[in-house]
Design a protein around this motif. Sequence first.
Motif, PDB file in Angstrom:
ATOM      1  N   PRO A   1     149.023   0.867 -24.002  1.00 16.97           N
ATOM      2  CA  PRO A   1     150.303   0.362 -23.489  1.00 16.97           C
ATOM      3  C   PRO A   1     150.174  -0.026 -22.013  1.00 16.97           C
ATOM      4  O   PRO A   1     149.349   0.524 -21.290  1.00 16.97           O
ATOM      5  N   THR A   2     151.010  -0.949 -21.584  1.00 14.26           N
ATOM      6  CA  THR A   2     151.072  -1.302 -20.165  1.00 14.26           C
ATOM      7  C   THR A   2     151.965  -0.301 -19.433  1.00 14.26           C
ATOM      8  O   THR A   2     152.735   0.444 -20.053  1.00 14.26           O
ATOM      9  N   ALA A   3     151.893  -0.311 -18.123  1.00 13.09           N
ATOM     10  CA  ALA A   3     152.772   0.547 -17.322  1.00 13.09           C
ATOM     11  C   ALA A   3     154.237   0.178 -17.561  1.00 13.09           C
ATOM     12  O   ALA A   3     155.106   1.054 -17.648  1.00 13.09           O
ATOM     13  N   ASP A   4     154.536  -1.112 -17.692  1.00 11.79           N
ATOM     14  CA  ASP A   4     155.918  -1.545 -17.944  1.00 11.79           C
ATOM     15  C   ASP A   4     156.425  -1.014 -19.286  1.00 11.79           C
ATOM     16  O   ASP A   4     157.598  -0.650 -19.415  1.00 11.79           O
ATOM     17  N   GLU A   5     155.545  -0.974 -20.285  1.00 13.25           N
ATOM     18  CA  GLU A   5     155.967  -0.453 -21.587  1.00 13.25           C
ATOM     19  C   GLU A   5     156.237   1.048 -21.524  1.00 13.25           C
ATOM     20  O   GLU A   5     157.170   1.541 -22.155  1.00 13.25           O
TER      21      GLU A   5
END
Length: 197
Positions: A95-99
């Motif tokens: 996952p990305t940090a935004d997710e």
Amino acid sequence: ACTLNSTNGVAVAANHIKPVTFDGSKLNFAPVTTGTAKATIGGSEVDVNWIQLWEGGPKFAEYNVGTTSEKKYGAYFEWTENIASTEWGDNWRMPTADEYQALLDNCTFSSEERNGVKGYLFTGKEGSAYESNRVFFPAGGSSDGQGGLNNTGNYWASTPSSDDGKAKLLYFQLFNSYYLVDGDWCTYRYNVRAVLN
């Protein structure tokens, strides 16, 4: 197609047949919020359950990379090991940090224990199509034991930090705190929860 059954027969006058129109815009289909996808684990291709917790959100694997049970911590990885796709194949990624930030913003969560394994249970918001969907993140600490096994969770995000040699991660401490960490050393070994690519 329609089928009419009658023991007395059915008579249809040609001048009484009317065209039928179908307005699909008035239909309200429930979104598909769970499913399975292939992963290669231990040299074998298996189906891994995924769960979506909010509209447009990522589809989280049911368990951590390095295990096949949500009641186990899974393996610990350095951030530089290209973890999810290397371990499970191209269907999966970190996952990305935004997710992860969206996970904190769009879900309710509470500490929970499953078969002696403590962690956080993230649940889709009440009143949404996702309210019955849940994902359990075990508090696996870190591989060196300093991360607090059964007390803290550290989950790598794919997003590098602005500081050289560091990357972002989801961090939680049971009954205390939960947030996105701006950066931790990439050589630390933490858990990974994959999402569908």
